[in-house]
Motif scaffolding. Structure first.
Motif, PDB file in Angstrom:
ATOM      1  N   ALA A  15      37.778  35.037  36.382  1.00  0.00           N
ATOM      2  CA  ALA A  15      37.931  36.417  36.872  1.00  0.00           C
ATOM      3  C   ALA A  15      38.800  36.444  38.126  1.00  0.00           C
ATOM      4  O   ALA A  15      39.687  37.281  38.272  1.00  0.00           O
ATOM      5  CB  ALA A  15      36.553  37.009  37.184  1.00  0.00           C
ATOM      6  N   PHE A  16      38.559  35.498  38.997  1.00  0.00           N
ATOM      7  CA  PHE A  16      39.256  35.438  40.289  1.00  0.00           C
ATOM      8  C   PHE A  16      40.733  35.094  40.108  1.00  0.00           C
ATOM      9  O   PHE A  16      41.609  35.732  40.700  1.00  0.00           O
ATOM     10  CB  PHE A  16      38.551  34.386  41.155  1.00  0.00           C
ATOM     11  CG  PHE A  16      39.108  34.183  42.531  1.00  0.00           C
ATOM     12  CD1 PHE A  16      38.963  35.153  43.511  1.00  0.00           C
ATOM     13  CD2 PHE A  16      39.745  32.992  42.878  1.00  0.00           C
ATOM     14  CE1 PHE A  16      39.451  34.952  44.795  1.00  0.00           C
ATOM     15  CE2 PHE A  16      40.229  32.776  44.156  1.00  0.00           C
ATOM     16  CZ  PHE A  16      40.082  33.759  45.115  1.00  0.00           C
ATOM     17  N   LEU A  17      41.011  34.112  39.253  1.00  0.00           N
ATOM     18  CA  LEU A  17      42.404  33.668  39.090  1.00  0.00           C
ATOM     19  C   LEU A  17      43.229  34.658  38.275  1.00  0.00           C
ATOM     20  O   LEU A  17      44.427  34.773  38.443  1.00  0.00           O
ATOM     21  CB  LEU A  17      42.455  32.278  38.442  1.00  0.00           C
ATOM     22  CG  LEU A  17      41.895  31.112  39.284  1.00  0.00           C
ATOM     23  CD1 LEU A  17      41.877  29.822  38.473  1.00  0.00           C
ATOM     24  CD2 LEU A  17      42.708  30.903  40.560  1.00  0.00           C
ATOM     25  N   ASN A  18      42.537  35.387  37.364  1.00  0.00           N
ATOM     26  CA  ASN A  18      43.287  36.288  36.468  1.00  0.00           C
ATOM     27  C   ASN A  18      42.981  37.765  36.674  1.00  0.00           C
ATOM     28  O   ASN A  18      43.316  38.583  35.818  1.00  0.00           O
ATOM     29  CB  ASN A  18      43.003  35.902  35.009  1.00  0.00           C
ATOM     30  CG  ASN A  18      43.332  34.443  34.752  1.00  0.00           C
ATOM     31  OD1 ASN A  18      44.345  33.954  35.233  1.00  0.00           O
ATOM     32  ND2 ASN A  18      42.453  33.753  34.034  1.00  0.00           N
ATOM     33  N   SER A  19      42.295  38.095  37.753  1.00  0.00           N
ATOM     34  CA  SER A  19      41.935  39.494  38.029  1.00  0.00           C
ATOM     35  C   SER A  19      41.325  40.158  36.802  1.00  0.00           C
ATOM     36  O   SER A  19      41.743  41.236  36.403  1.00  0.00           O
ATOM     37  CB  SER A  19      43.163  40.290  38.470  1.00  0.00           C
ATOM     38  OG  SER A  19      43.841  39.626  39.480  1.00  0.00           O
ATOM     39  N   ASP A  20      40.338  39.496  36.212  1.00  0.00           N
ATOM     40  CA  ASP A  20      39.714  40.009  34.992  1.00  0.00           C
ATOM     41  C   ASP A  20      38.353  40.620  35.344  1.00  0.00           C
ATOM     42  O   ASP A  20      37.371  39.910  35.567  1.00  0.00           O
ATOM     43  CB  ASP A  20      39.555  38.853  33.998  1.00  0.00           C
ATOM     44  CG  ASP A  20      39.052  39.313  32.649  1.00  0.00           C
ATOM     45  OD1 ASP A  20      38.251  40.282  32.605  1.00  0.00           O
ATOM     46  OD2 ASP A  20      39.452  38.714  31.644  1.00  0.00           O
ATOM     47  N   VAL A  21      38.314  41.943  35.382  1.00  0.00           N
ATOM     48  CA  VAL A  21      37.108  42.611  35.886  1.00  0.00           C
ATOM     49  C   VAL A  21      35.938  42.494  34.922  1.00  0.00           C
ATOM     50  O   VAL A  21      34.773  42.449  35.341  1.00  0.00           O
ATOM     51  CB  VAL A  21      37.431  44.084  36.253  1.00  0.00           C
ATOM     52  CG1 VAL A  21      37.541  44.940  35.024  1.00  0.00           C
ATOM     53  CG2 VAL A  21      36.396  44.661  37.210  1.00  0.00           C
ATOM     54  N   ARG A  47      39.071  43.739  44.365  1.00  0.00           N
ATOM     55  CA  ARG A  47      40.529  43.882  44.499  1.00  0.00           C
ATOM     56  C   ARG A  47      41.182  44.404  43.221  1.00  0.00           C
ATOM     57  O   ARG A  47      42.361  44.726  43.226  1.00  0.00           O
ATOM     58  CB  ARG A  47      41.199  42.550  44.850  1.00  0.00           C
ATOM     59  CG  ARG A  47      40.854  42.004  46.194  1.00  0.00           C
ATOM     60  CD  ARG A  47      41.217  42.954  47.338  1.00  0.00           C
ATOM     61  NE  ARG A  47      40.442  42.566  48.514  1.00  0.00           N
ATOM     62  CZ  ARG A  47      39.856  43.412  49.330  1.00  0.00           C
ATOM     63  NH1 ARG A  47      39.939  44.713  49.142  1.00  0.00           N
ATOM     64  NH2 ARG A  47      39.161  42.968  50.352  1.00  0.00           N
ATOM     65  N   TYR A  48      40.413  44.437  42.139  1.00  0.00           N
ATOM     66  CA  TYR A  48      40.956  44.875  40.851  1.00  0.00           C
ATOM     67  C   TYR A  48      41.563  46.270  40.965  1.00  0.00           C
ATOM     68  O   TYR A  48      40.991  47.100  41.641  1.00  0.00           O
ATOM     69  CB  TYR A  48      39.823  44.880  39.817  1.00  0.00           C
ATOM     70  CG  TYR A  48      40.272  45.285  38.446  1.00  0.00           C
ATOM     71  CD1 TYR A  48      40.884  44.370  37.603  1.00  0.00           C
ATOM     72  CD2 TYR A  48      40.094  46.603  38.001  1.00  0.00           C
ATOM     73  CE1 TYR A  48      41.313  44.759  36.340  1.00  0.00           C
ATOM     74  CE2 TYR A  48      40.527  46.987  36.749  1.00  0.00           C
ATOM     75  CZ  TYR A  48      41.142  46.055  35.931  1.00  0.00           C
ATOM     76  OH  TYR A  48      41.563  46.429  34.705  1.00  0.00           O
ATOM     77  N   PRO A  49      42.709  46.618  40.361  1.00  0.00           N
ATOM     78  CA  PRO A  49      43.480  45.768  39.447  1.00  0.00           C
ATOM     79  C   PRO A  49      44.435  44.798  40.146  1.00  0.00           C
ATOM     80  O   PRO A  49      45.134  44.058  39.455  1.00  0.00           O
ATOM     81  CB  PRO A  49      44.270  46.786  38.636  1.00  0.00           C
ATOM     82  CG  PRO A  49      44.468  47.923  39.568  1.00  0.00           C
ATOM     83  CD  PRO A  49      43.276  47.955  40.482  1.00  0.00           C
ATOM     84  N   GLY A  50      44.450  44.797  41.477  1.00  0.00           N
ATOM     85  CA  GLY A  50      45.300  43.825  42.176  1.00  0.00           C
ATOM     86  C   GLY A  50      44.684  42.436  42.087  1.00  0.00           C
ATOM     87  O   GLY A  50      43.558  42.265  41.613  1.00  0.00           O
ATOM     88  N   SER A  51      45.418  41.471  42.577  1.00  0.00           N
ATOM     89  CA  SER A  51      44.907  40.113  42.621  1.00  0.00           C
ATOM     90  C   SER A  51      44.437  39.810  44.038  1.00  0.00           C
ATOM     91  O   SER A  51      44.953  40.361  44.998  1.00  0.00           O
ATOM     92  CB  SER A  51      46.001  39.122  42.232  1.00  0.00           C
ATOM     93  OG  SER A  51      45.585  37.795  42.543  1.00  0.00           O
ATOM     94  N   ALA A  52      43.421  38.943  44.145  1.00  0.00           N
ATOM     95  CA  ALA A  52      42.931  38.555  45.471  1.00  0.00           C
ATOM     96  C   ALA A  52      43.697  37.348  46.007  1.00  0.00           C
ATOM     97  O   ALA A  52      43.485  36.939  47.137  1.00  0.00           O
ATOM     98  CB  ALA A  52      41.440  38.252  45.410  1.00  0.00           C
ATOM     99  N   ILE A  53      44.595  36.800  45.181  1.00  0.00           N
ATOM    100  CA  ILE A  53      45.222  35.525  45.551  1.00  0.00           C
ATOM    101  C   ILE A  53      46.741  35.611  45.633  1.00  0.00           C
ATOM    102  O   ILE A  53      47.406  35.769  44.608  1.00  0.00           O
ATOM    103  CB  ILE A  53      44.915  34.427  44.516  1.00  0.00           C
ATOM    104  CG1 ILE A  53      43.496  34.576  43.983  1.00  0.00           C
ATOM    105  CG2 ILE A  53      45.121  33.057  45.116  1.00  0.00           C
ATOM    106  CD1 ILE A  53      43.227  33.691  42.807  1.00  0.00           C
ATOM    107  N   PRO A  54      47.291  35.481  46.824  1.00  0.00           N
ATOM    108  CA  PRO A  54      48.751  35.413  46.936  1.00  0.00           C
ATOM    109  C   PRO A  54      49.246  34.135  46.246  1.00  0.00           C
ATOM    110  O   PRO A  54      48.531  33.121  46.216  1.00  0.00           O
ATOM    111  CB  PRO A  54      48.984  35.315  48.441  1.00  0.00           C
ATOM    112  CG  PRO A  54      47.695  35.674  49.085  1.00  0.00           C
ATOM    113  CD  PRO A  54      46.618  35.370  48.128  1.00  0.00           C
ATOM    114  N   ASP A  55      50.462  34.203  45.713  1.00  0.00           N
ATOM    115  CA  ASP A  55      51.013  33.071  44.955  1.00  0.00           C
ATOM    116  C   ASP A  55      51.005  31.758  45.730  1.00  0.00           C
ATOM    117  O   ASP A  55      50.769  30.697  45.150  1.00  0.00           O
ATOM    118  CB  ASP A  55      52.457  33.393  44.524  1.00  0.00           C
ATOM    119  CG  ASP A  55      52.460  34.436  43.418  1.00  0.00           C
ATOM    120  OD1 ASP A  55      51.392  34.618  42.789  1.00  0.00           O
ATOM    121  OD2 ASP A  55      53.505  35.079  43.201  1.00  0.00           O
ATOM    122  N   VAL A  56      51.248  31.869  47.036  1.00  0.00           N
ATOM    123  CA  VAL A  56      51.407  30.642  47.815  1.00  0.00           C
ATOM    124  C   VAL A  56      50.123  29.791  47.880  1.00  0.00           C
ATOM    125  O   VAL A  56      50.182  28.577  48.032  1.00  0.00           O
ATOM    126  CB  VAL A  56      51.936  30.976  49.243  1.00  0.00           C
ATOM    127  CG1 VAL A  56      50.938  31.834  49.977  1.00  0.00           C
ATOM    128  CG2 VAL A  56      52.250  29.731  50.041  1.00  0.00           C
TER     129      VAL A  56
END
Lengths: 215, 215
Positions: free
Chosen positions: A33-39, A107-116
């Motif tokens: 869920a966290f890595l793919n923003s899957d609510v 954070r959905y539908p955004g992601s909680a993880i910046p790419d870096v």
């Protein structure tokens, strides 16, 4: 009487294995869920964390019943007291996985993880899940001594936890504070999850390995 | 035999009171260190957190000894099992206070707290210390029912914890990521400290109040 007691100790062990499996599955769902923003997966993780908490409390009741009816001493008593502590750790593990799911839900539908920082979290969550599975194995087969591998994986999680801070605190970190907060808390939750696996593995070793029923 | 047992239960209770006092003192030192960037106090807090952990483990050993020698049942057994759980909570409280001290130590000679969140942290730490003291009182006099006041103070800590995030996530938050990380983690530690006091107070109430020795 002794035979009943052995069955009860087996039951305690079986339940610990089940709760550890459930805590690990909660982390699998939460991580996905966290890595793919899957609510939807985040909701499943939160449900499983609740179930896990309930099962840990039921196990505690069973242990107290066995303590009351069998008045165990020496090694048997240590097993039961350790079971209470391990149950508390497993309940926290499910809870921490739930917190990670909650961040992605929030954070959905955004992601909680910046790419870096994504690669660091991918590696950290992979290690946590692997640690959860090792924890299940150690509880299932208590003569298994995986302490060295578990300590090594935990060290690696600690290293990644520090790496998250290095990235966040570097001059080129330009993300807004929401990301900083999410990343800080999530990293802390992954790190604590791994710590609990170390605690459990230490307790199993302390119980002097060997089959619990022969302790 | 019964008389020895009563003495042992009193001893368990006395030690819980002492450990709760120590955890609260650790938070007092940590808070002072954190708010005033006082590295000497931070070191004292870290030392006290270590001592607190050791005392909690010693208490666990005492409880296990009493379980082994007395084979308690019913209410007495529940007291002892609850004592193990409360000892784990108190140990975590000392540990969380230690984490707060470590943050201030890490940022020394700078401060870990930007001015804009300082009043929130002052209030939050004040509440945590007051909660720690209430926890001591509830353990000392188990018929004291402070559950409502403790729940109220904990709600207030939760509210302040959210307020920290509101400030950090607002558009006008211009602090760098170091501050964001420190403030996020410190707020989380204060919030968890309060949670543990609630857990302990719930357990004492569950033990049905009244003097433990008459349980």
């Amino acid at each position: 009487m002794r035979e009943v007691f052995q069955q009860e100790l087996s039951e305690v062990q079986d339940r610990l294995v089940k709760i550890a499996t459930e805590a690990t599955e909660t982390m699998e769902l939460a991580t996905e869920a966290f890595l793919n923003s899957d609510v939807a997966l985040a909701d499943k993780a939160l449900e499983k964390a609740d179930a896990n908490e309930a099962h840990a409390l039921e196990l505690d009741e069973l242990v107290i019943r066995v303590l009351a009816t069998q008045g165990p001493v020496a090694g048997d008593l240590r097993i039961l007291v350790s079971a209470l502590r391990m149950s508390a750790s497993l309940e926290r593990m499910g809870g921490l996985a739930g917190h990670i799911a909650a961040i992605s839900r929030f954070r959905y539908p955004g992601s909680a993880i910046p790419d870096v920082v994504r690669p660091v979290f991918e590696k950290m969550s992979e290690l946590d899940i692997a640690l959860g599975r090792r924890c299940v194995e150690v509880l299932k087969n208590t003569s298994l001594d995986e302490a060295a591998q578990i300590a090594e994986a935990d060290d690696e999680v600690d290293r990644l936890h520090k790496q998250v801070f290095d990235i966040v605190l570097a001059d080129d970190w330009k993300e807004n504070a929401i990301f900083t907060v999410d990343v800080t808390l999530a990293s802390r939750y992954f790190e604590r999850f791994a710590d609990h696996v170390v605690d459990i593995s230490d307790k199993v070793r302390y119980l002097n390995t060997g089959d619990w029923r022969e302790n």
